[in-house]
Design a protein around this motif. Structure first.
Motif, PDB file in Angstrom:
ATOM      1  N   LYS A 139       0.859  -1.184   0.000  1.00  0.00           N
ATOM      2  CA  LYS A 139       0.000   0.000   0.000  1.00  0.00           C
ATOM      3  C   LYS A 139       0.899   1.239   0.000  1.00  0.00           C
ATOM      4  N   HIS A 140       2.035   1.106   0.681  1.00  0.00           N
ATOM      5  CA  HIS A 140       3.014   2.178   0.695  1.00  0.00           C
ATOM      6  C   HIS A 140       4.334   1.578   1.163  1.00  0.00           C
ATOM      7  N   ASN A 141       5.443   2.208   0.800  1.00  0.00           N
ATOM      8  CA  ASN A 141       6.712   1.789   1.387  1.00  0.00           C
ATOM      9  C   ASN A 141       7.638   2.982   1.465  1.00  0.00           C
ATOM     10  N   GLN A 142       8.675   2.829   2.276  1.00  0.00           N
ATOM     11  CA  GLN A 142       9.583   3.961   2.463  1.00  0.00           C
ATOM     12  C   GLN A 142      10.960   3.449   2.880  1.00  0.00           C
ATOM     13  N   LEU A 143      11.968   4.011   2.275  1.00  0.00           N
ATOM     14  CA  LEU A 143      13.343   3.802   2.716  1.00  0.00           C
ATOM     15  C   LEU A 143      13.683   4.990   3.612  1.00  0.00           C
ATOM     16  N   VAL A 144      14.034   4.702   4.860  1.00  0.00           N
ATOM     17  CA  VAL A 144      14.291   5.785   5.815  1.00  0.00           C
ATOM     18  C   VAL A 144      15.795   6.024   5.887  1.00  0.00           C
ATOM     19  N   LEU A 145      16.238   7.183   5.441  1.00  0.00           N
ATOM     20  CA  LEU A 145      17.675   7.441   5.338  1.00  0.00           C
ATOM     21  C   LEU A 145      18.222   8.254   6.511  1.00  0.00           C
ATOM     22  N   LYS A 146      17.304   8.792   7.335  1.00  0.00           N
ATOM     23  CA  LYS A 146      17.758   9.578   8.488  1.00  0.00           C
ATOM     24  C   LYS A 146      17.026   9.102   9.731  1.00  0.00           C
ATOM     25  N   VAL A 147      17.755   8.902  10.807  1.00  0.00           N
ATOM     26  CA  VAL A 147      17.132   8.393  12.024  1.00  0.00           C
ATOM     27  C   VAL A 147      16.061   9.363  12.523  1.00  0.00           C
ATOM     28  N   GLU A 148      16.227  10.636  12.252  1.00  0.00           N
ATOM     29  CA  GLU A 148      15.240  11.638  12.695  1.00  0.00           C
ATOM     30  C   GLU A 148      13.875  11.428  12.020  1.00  0.00           C
ATOM     31  N   ASP A 149      13.868  10.754  10.863  1.00  0.00           N
ATOM     32  CA  ASP A 149      12.606  10.539  10.143  1.00  0.00           C
ATOM     33  C   ASP A 149      11.909   9.238  10.543  1.00  0.00           C
ATOM     34  N   LEU A 150      12.587   8.447  11.369  1.00  0.00           N
ATOM     35  CA  LEU A 150      12.114   7.076  11.584  1.00  0.00           C
ATOM     36  C   LEU A 150      10.769   7.015  12.316  1.00  0.00           C
ATOM     37  N   ALA A 151      10.648   7.763  13.400  1.00  0.00           N
ATOM     38  CA  ALA A 151       9.406   7.683  14.189  1.00  0.00           C
ATOM     39  C   ALA A 151       8.200   8.104  13.353  1.00  0.00           C
TER      40      ALA A 151
END
Lengths: 569, 191
Positions: A126-138
């Motif tokens: 339905k959606h996906n994301q590669l998280v490249l910064k720990v600040e964006d994780l939450a």
């Protein structure tokens, strides 16, 4: 509070109510696995292949009615999830799949165990994301759970590079999501509910087609109220089974390719279809242009893209099913359709699609019907895909809401074992039977170890006919009986189960069925019962591929078997 | 090619890495062939505007709108063909054409007629820049064919509706508040 990326994942899971994770460790998710010890309230279940992690989380999500979570490492770990993710996507199951990725400096450089999993999983999430910064994780995880469980549920994949799992930042769990492109459907329009009610009042031969949406939306009571108030027969699609009580007077069973003859004829005769959270799949409609030629259609679906995709409804209600049905119920007046019900009953008497033939041999349907009798229907049932799945849908009556779990849209063989794993973890005190084919069983049988390890008392019933039965049936009927690559060399299933430390028994004749089932149920651990069934038995009724529902074949045609048979059973 | 079946779809999308891939992947997966696609920044920071042209005799545009709209990164998509307000559609063309001393003035005449401009010139070639609707550019390219076209490059169509309103979501952005559930269950009636 300063936390590293892996701890942030666990804090988010805790806040989202996650209790179990199905997964498999590897190089790129080691920081996540290093963190389990700090979060004893989140239990990890180690599967033996990542595909099973996704299937187990899928079945867990179905019966626990919340998001299922699975972990895998980068590269092959992530690609092994894909079948399970695709399965969840087709059946609208909320999953959050968390994959470790190679470190950010290696991304795009063909690093060891690198695979572009966000690219690969794009069409099946339905959606996906590669998280490249720990600040964006939450924020990414907050959104992942929100997207997975709301609207039409579905799998969301979050890919986290190993170094991001290790980086530290200030953690604060966001209390809102801000997704400009993700709107939940509006409440049902009362004017449309009135229009639907007017069509229902006019209809002489109405039918309800109840799909998976009934279960996902928990619209059981609303569906029952509509059916009973207006005395409308309810047909449950494969994934709609257990959304309406199987033994209810108005329950007509399954439609479509292996549906009941009377249902396929009723659909061809009806003047109004009330489609509740179903998507007019080709296995339901047969040849689309001849589907329900006399019917107006009221289509209720939470996904706007399903409305008008395959059929043109007279009234389209884009809303969550539960409030939509409640709005319709508020408008309808009590009604009865004695002539229509009598028409269906006559069709049922004339073509008793699932009457069990008197045979000396052990028929697979007989096993399923004894399972129903002996459990009294008080069980959660899982299946794989193929003939055994259809028999499990036809010969067991699912009164308990949401007690039937099967791979519908994708049709994934091998779902039966990890599926049962997820169900038993979600429902530790309930009886779980998984009805397996001998082919699909061999696709995921490595997971037997997990049931023994965690003492999960799942009861396995293998309907062993020595063939890839459904493929064999198609070869017999449509490929001049040229049985190609469907006869299987089998392991000794009893010894196989015993090798994993599981109790196992074999039943080879009719007389042993009841005792075998009872012995399995009396044992407080996992048990495998192999039923060696009549290998010539095929699955009917059947709508030949490309044919219309009117062309349903109720009885097996002559000369489809190795040996001479008659046209009756 | 007949243009009467062509529909123009305008989308507002989050300007995030991979968003073009998401949309194109969905379009491919669902079997919607596109004639042209143009992307650029919009008036709103963080959002890009995309213009698709599709052949509606081959593509169920209603399905395409609904399927693309399901993508989380797509804020809005709309078929702006056959609306009450007229659609204005433009495309930019660059064309490199062979040119000798004896054909130069004839070419410059064409450039004038088409309100195009010459942006590069050599003893043997000329680059012409032209904008306009697709029919106009098609006819210019056709006329230039007699001189010998070396290279053409087109942006694909962009489009707007006449009048003061923009093509975009009606209401403000939805801000969904989700209370913390320490160890709790999911909110709401859905999964």
């Amino acid at each position: 509070m300063k936390l590293n990326g892996a701890q942030i994942v666990f804090e988010c899971m805790r806040r989202e109510g996650v209790r179990h994770v199905f997964g498999y460790p590897g190089g790129s998710n080691l920081p996540l696995y290093d963190t389990f010890i700090q979060y004893p309230d989140i239990q990890h279940i180690l599967v033996r292949h990542e595909q099973s992690a996704a299937h187990a989380a899928d079945a867990y999500a179905r019966v626990s009615e919340d998001v299922g979570v699975c972990f895998a490492t980068s590269g092959p770990g992530a690609t092994n999830l894909v079948t399970g993710i695709a399965n969840a996507f087709m059946d609208s199951i909320p999953l959050v799949c968390i994959t470790g990725s190679v470190v950010t400096t290696l991304i795009g450089r063909d690093g060891f165990q690198e695979a572009d999993i966000t690219g690969i999983s794009l069409p099946v999430t339905k959606h996906n994301q590669l998280v490249l910064k720990v600040e964006d994780l939450a924020q990414a995880l907050k959104e992942a759970f929100h997207i997975a469980r709301t609207g039409r549920p579905g799998p969301v994949l979050i890919d986290i590079p190993r170094d991001v799992q290790q980086q530290v930042c200030e953690f604060e769990y966001p209390d809102s999501v801000h997704l400009r492109g993700y709107q939940l459907p509006p409440p049902p329009d009362p004017a449309l509910a009135r229009k639907a009610a007017a069509l229902i009042a006019e209809a002489q031969k109405p039918l309800i087609l109840a799909g998976h949406g009934v279960i996902i939306s928990k619209a059981y009571a609303e569906l029952k109220e509509l059916a009973e108030t207006c005395q409308i027969p309810v047909i449950t699609t494969l994934l709609g089974i257990s959304g309406f009580p199987g033994t209810h007077d108005l329950c007509m069973g399954m439609p479509g390719m292996h549906g009941m003859y009377w249902n396929n004829m009723a659909i061809s005769e009806t003047d109004l279809i009330i489609a509740c959270g179903m998507r007019f799949d080709d296995r339901v409609t047969g040849r689309l242009k001849d589907f329900a030629p006399n019917a107006k259609i009221i289509h209720i679906d939470i996904d706007a893209a399903e409305i008008g995709k395959n059929v043109r409804p007279a009234v389209a209600i884009h809303a969550d099913l539960k409030p939509a049905l409640a709005a319709i119920n508020a408008e309808v007046k009590p009604k009865d359709h004695p002539e229509w019900k009598a028409w269906i009953k006559a069709m049922r008497d004339e073509h008793p699609s699932i009457a069990l033939p008197e045979t000396d041999t052990l028929l697979p349907q007989y096993v399923v019907s004894r399972l129903y009798e002996i459990t009294g229907g008080d069980a959660y049932v899982c299946t794989g895909v193929g003939q055994h799945q259809m028999w499990a849908a036809q010969y067991f009556w699912y009164d308990k809401p949401n007690s039937w779990v099967t791979s519908g849209g994708l049709g994934t063989m091998g779902f039966e074992i990890p599926g049962a794993l997820g169900m038993q973890v979600a429902k530790p005190h309930d009886t779980v039977w998984t009805i397996c084919g001998d082919g699909g069983f061999q696709m995921t049988s490595q997971e037997l170890a997990v049931f023994v390890e965690h003492k999960l008392p799942v009861k396995f019933a293998i309907l062993n006919n020595g063939y890839l039965g459904m493929v064999k049936q198609w070869q017999q009927m449509f490929y001049k009986d040229n049985k190609s690559a469907v006869r299987m060399h089998q392991p000794d299933f009893v010894k196989l189960a015993e090798a994993y430390g599981m109790k196992a028994l074999r039943v080879t004749d009719k007389a042993g069925v009841d005792a075998g089932i009872r012995e399995a149920m009396a044992h407080d651990g996992p048990v495998l019962v192999e039923f060696v069934v009549d290998e010539d038995e095929n699955c009917f009724p059947m709508v030949p591929p490309g044919a219309s529902l009117q062309e349903t074949v109720d009885q097996p045609p002559v000369l489809v078997r190795d040996k001479e048979v008659t046209g009756t059973r | 090619m007949s243009r009467e079946h062509l529909h123009t779809l305008v989308a507002l999308v989050e300007n995030r890495p991979g968003v073009l891939n998401r949309i194109v992947s969905k379009v491919r997966q669902r079997g919607f062939n596109i004639e042209s696609l143009a992307v650029g920044h919009s008036e709103e920071p963080g959002l890009s505007r995309m213009t698709f042209v599709v052949d509606a005799s081959l593509v169920d545009t209603e399905q395409m709108v609904k399927q693309v709209e399901k993508l989380i990164d797509v804020v809005h998509i709309e078929d702006i063909t056959n609306k009450e307000r007229d659609m204005l559609a433009r495309e930019l063309l660059m064309v490199k054409v062979k040119c000798k001393a004896e054909t130069r003035s004839e070419l410059l005449n064409l450039v004038n007629v088409y309100r195009a401009s010459v942006i590069d010139i050599t003893p043997t070639s000329m680059i012409i820049e032209a904008s306009g609707d697709t029919d106009k550019l098609d006819s210019l390219v056709e006329l230039l064919g007699d001189f010998g076209v070396i290279e053409t490059c087109r942006t694909g169509q962009i489009a707007m509706l006449r009048g003061p309103e923009r093509v975009g979501p009606d209401a403000g952005h939805q801000h969904v508040l989700l209370p913390h559930l320490a160890g709790g269950r999911a909110p709401g009636g859905l999964f």
